[in-house]
Design an enzyme around this catalytic site. Structure first.
Site, PDB file in Angstrom:
ATOM      1  N   LYS A 150      17.958  -5.004   1.486  1.00 46.44           N
ATOM      2  CA  LYS A 150      17.809  -4.626   0.086  1.00 46.44           C
ATOM      3  C   LYS A 150      19.173  -4.555  -0.623  1.00 46.44           C
ATOM      4  O   LYS A 150      20.221  -4.571   0.034  1.00 46.44           O
ATOM      5  CB  LYS A 150      17.081  -3.272   0.015  1.00 46.44           C
ATOM      6  CG  LYS A 150      15.640  -3.316   0.546  1.00 46.44           C
ATOM      7  CD  LYS A 150      14.993  -1.926   0.465  1.00 46.44           C
ATOM      8  CE  LYS A 150      13.585  -1.923   1.042  1.00 46.44           C
ATOM      9  NZ  LYS A 150      12.977  -0.560   0.980  1.00 46.44           N
ATOM     10  N   HIS A 180      13.693  -3.817   4.577  1.00 42.38           N
ATOM     11  CA  HIS A 180      12.227  -3.909   4.588  1.00 42.38           C
ATOM     12  C   HIS A 180      11.826  -4.722   5.800  1.00 42.38           C
ATOM     13  O   HIS A 180      12.474  -5.710   6.119  1.00 42.38           O
ATOM     14  CB  HIS A 180      11.716  -4.632   3.330  1.00 42.38           C
ATOM     15  CG  HIS A 180      10.273  -5.046   3.448  1.00 42.38           C
ATOM     16  ND1 HIS A 180       9.235  -4.182   3.171  1.00 42.38           N
ATOM     17  CD2 HIS A 180       9.696  -6.209   3.874  1.00 42.38           C
ATOM     18  CE1 HIS A 180       8.081  -4.802   3.405  1.00 42.38           C
ATOM     19  NE2 HIS A 180       8.335  -6.028   3.819  1.00 42.38           N
ATOM     20  N   TYR A 239       5.458  -5.704  -3.519  1.00 43.01           N
ATOM     21  CA  TYR A 239       5.006  -4.323  -3.348  1.00 43.01           C
ATOM     22  C   TYR A 239       3.652  -4.091  -4.020  1.00 43.01           C
ATOM     23  O   TYR A 239       3.412  -3.006  -4.564  1.00 43.01           O
ATOM     24  CB  TYR A 239       6.050  -3.360  -3.916  1.00 43.01           C
ATOM     25  CG  TYR A 239       7.268  -3.173  -3.026  1.00 43.01           C
ATOM     26  CD1 TYR A 239       7.141  -2.708  -1.706  1.00 43.01           C
ATOM     27  CD2 TYR A 239       8.550  -3.431  -3.496  1.00 43.01           C
ATOM     28  CE1 TYR A 239       8.244  -2.522  -0.899  1.00 43.01           C
ATOM     29  CE2 TYR A 239       9.672  -3.240  -2.691  1.00 43.01           C
ATOM     30  CZ  TYR A 239       9.513  -2.780  -1.387  1.00 43.01           C
ATOM     31  OH  TYR A 239      10.609  -2.586  -0.588  1.00 43.01           O
ATOM     32  N   GLU A 259       3.676 -12.092   3.390  1.00 41.79           N
ATOM     33  CA  GLU A 259       5.013 -11.929   2.806  1.00 41.79           C
ATOM     34  C   GLU A 259       5.879 -13.171   3.038  1.00 41.79           C
ATOM     35  O   GLU A 259       6.662 -13.552   2.165  1.00 41.79           O
ATOM     36  CB  GLU A 259       5.685 -10.678   3.383  1.00 41.79           C
ATOM     37  CG  GLU A 259       5.006  -9.397   2.904  1.00 41.79           C
ATOM     38  CD  GLU A 259       5.531  -8.133   3.571  1.00 41.79           C
ATOM     39  OE1 GLU A 259       6.432  -8.218   4.438  1.00 41.79           O
ATOM     40  OE2 GLU A 259       5.032  -7.039   3.224  1.00 41.79           O
ATOM     41  N   ASN A 274      16.916   2.626   1.294  1.00 41.10           N
ATOM     42  CA  ASN A 274      16.854   2.718   2.750  1.00 41.10           C
ATOM     43  C   ASN A 274      17.150   1.383   3.428  1.00 41.10           C
ATOM     44  O   ASN A 274      16.710   1.133   4.547  1.00 41.10           O
ATOM     45  CB  ASN A 274      15.505   3.302   3.176  1.00 41.10           C
ATOM     46  CG  ASN A 274      14.337   2.465   2.674  1.00 41.10           C
ATOM     47  OD1 ASN A 274      14.545   1.412   2.053  1.00 41.10           O
ATOM     48  ND2 ASN A 274      13.127   2.901   2.945  1.00 41.10           N
TER      49      ASN A 274
HETATM   50  P1  IDP Z   1       8.435   1.048   4.520  1.00 41.36           P
HETATM   51  O1  IDP Z   1       9.538   0.301   3.800  1.00 41.36           O
HETATM   52  O2  IDP Z   1       8.992   1.906   5.618  1.00 41.36           O
HETATM   53  O3  IDP Z   1       7.304   0.173   4.966  1.00 41.36           O
HETATM   54  P2  IDP Z   1       6.644   1.997   2.396  1.00 41.36           P
HETATM   55  O4  IDP Z   1       5.841   3.249   2.482  1.00 41.36           O
HETATM   56  O5  IDP Z   1       5.906   0.706   2.527  1.00 41.36           O
HETATM   57  O6  IDP Z   1       7.830   2.110   3.472  1.00 41.36           O
HETATM   58  O7  IDP Z   1       7.409   2.048   0.995  1.00 41.36           O
HETATM   59  C1  IDP Z   1       8.070   0.904   0.515  1.00 41.36           C
HETATM   60  C2  IDP Z   1       9.432   1.303  -0.010  1.00 41.36           C
HETATM   61  O8  IDP Z   1       9.261   2.152  -1.140  1.00 41.36           O
HETATM   62  C3  IDP Z   1      10.278   2.130   0.956  1.00 41.36           C
HETATM   63  O9  IDP Z   1      10.984   1.345   1.887  1.00 41.36           O
HETATM   64  C4  IDP Z   1      11.218   2.859   0.009  1.00 41.36           C
HETATM   65  O10 IDP Z   1      12.271   2.005  -0.437  1.00 41.36           O
HETATM   66  C5  IDP Z   1      10.294   3.134  -1.169  1.00 41.36           C
HETATM   67  N1  IDP Z   1       9.642   4.454  -1.066  1.00 41.36           N
HETATM   68  C6  IDP Z   1       8.596   4.798  -0.290  1.00 41.36           C
HETATM   69  N2  IDP Z   1       8.234   6.075  -0.457  1.00 41.36           N
HETATM   70  C7  IDP Z   1       9.082   6.562  -1.381  1.00 41.36           C
HETATM   71  C8  IDP Z   1       9.231   7.857  -1.989  1.00 41.36           C
HETATM   72  O11 IDP Z   1       8.505   8.799  -1.721  1.00 41.36           O
HETATM   73  N3  IDP Z   1      10.250   7.982  -2.899  1.00 41.36           N
HETATM   74  C9  IDP Z   1      11.069   6.937  -3.227  1.00 41.36           C
HETATM   75  N4  IDP Z   1      10.949   5.716  -2.679  1.00 41.36           N
HETATM   76  C10 IDP Z   1       9.982   5.530  -1.761  1.00 41.36           C
HETATM   77 MG    MG Z   2       5.906  -0.890   3.836  1.00 41.80          MG
END
Ligand code: IDP
Ligand code: MG
Length: 136
Positions: free
Chosen positions: A10, A116, A50, A127, A113
């Site tokens: 990212k 992905h 997303y 994807e 974070n």
């Molecule tokens: P993942 O990337 O671990 O699969 P997902 O639940 O699919 O996690 O969420 C997609 C992305 O959305 C996350 O990687 C993160 O960047 C963002 N995200 C998820 N939950 C939150 C939140 O509660 N606050 C802010 N960003 C979030």
């Molecule tokens: Mg995810």
């Protein structure tokens, strides 16, 4: 069994100069890079990627973040690559992720974070077609 998965480094990974560090972990684990591209995406591509999250409260700032600068999209291949990448990435929230994982070692954010990884074989197939439509 060999499998492919879609990985994104990212914009925070690119901005922080961590592309080499993060890619090196996937390579060191033994995964193979099948395709890789540095690109900046528009909001429509963020929405497609997303689609399961577009109605969530956290989505508007997430869309701003993933469109804020270049990211690296790649396809990695290896035995159980989907699960292996998810384990290397660590839990979604960098503050909670285990040390030893990419997020656990390098992120203190729930949004920024770094990476992905597709969450299932079906998501990976979808994807990969979304990001690399020319890949067989
Ligand atoms: P993942 O990337 O671990 O699969 P997902 O639940 O699919 O996690 O969420 C997609 C992305 O959305 C996350 O990687 C993160 O960047 C963002 N995200 C998820 N939950 C939150 C939140 O509660 N606050 C802010 N960003 C979030
Ligand atoms: Mg995810």
């Amino acid at each position: 069994m060999s499998q492919r998965t879609l990985v994104l480094l990212k914009p925070d990974t690119v901005r922080r100069g961590l592309m080499g560090e993060v890619l090196g972990r996937y390579e060191a684990k033994g995964l193979t890079v099948v395709a890789m591209d540095l690109r900046r995406i528009d909001p429509a591509q963020a929405d497609r990627h997303y689609s399961e999250h577009v109605d969530r409260d956290f989505y508007p700032p997430l869309r701003d973040f993933v469109t804020s600068g270049p990211l690296v999209a790649m396809v990695l291949e290896g035995d159980e690559a989907v699960e292996v990448v998810r384990m290397l990435n660590g839990a979604t929230d960098g503050r909670q992720a285990q040390p030893g994982t990419i997020r656990g070692d390098l992120s203190v954010s729930n949004r920024e974070n770094l990476v992905h990884g597709s969450d299932s074989a079906e998501s990976a197939e979808h994807e990969i077609s979304l990001w690399f439509p020319d890949l067989a």
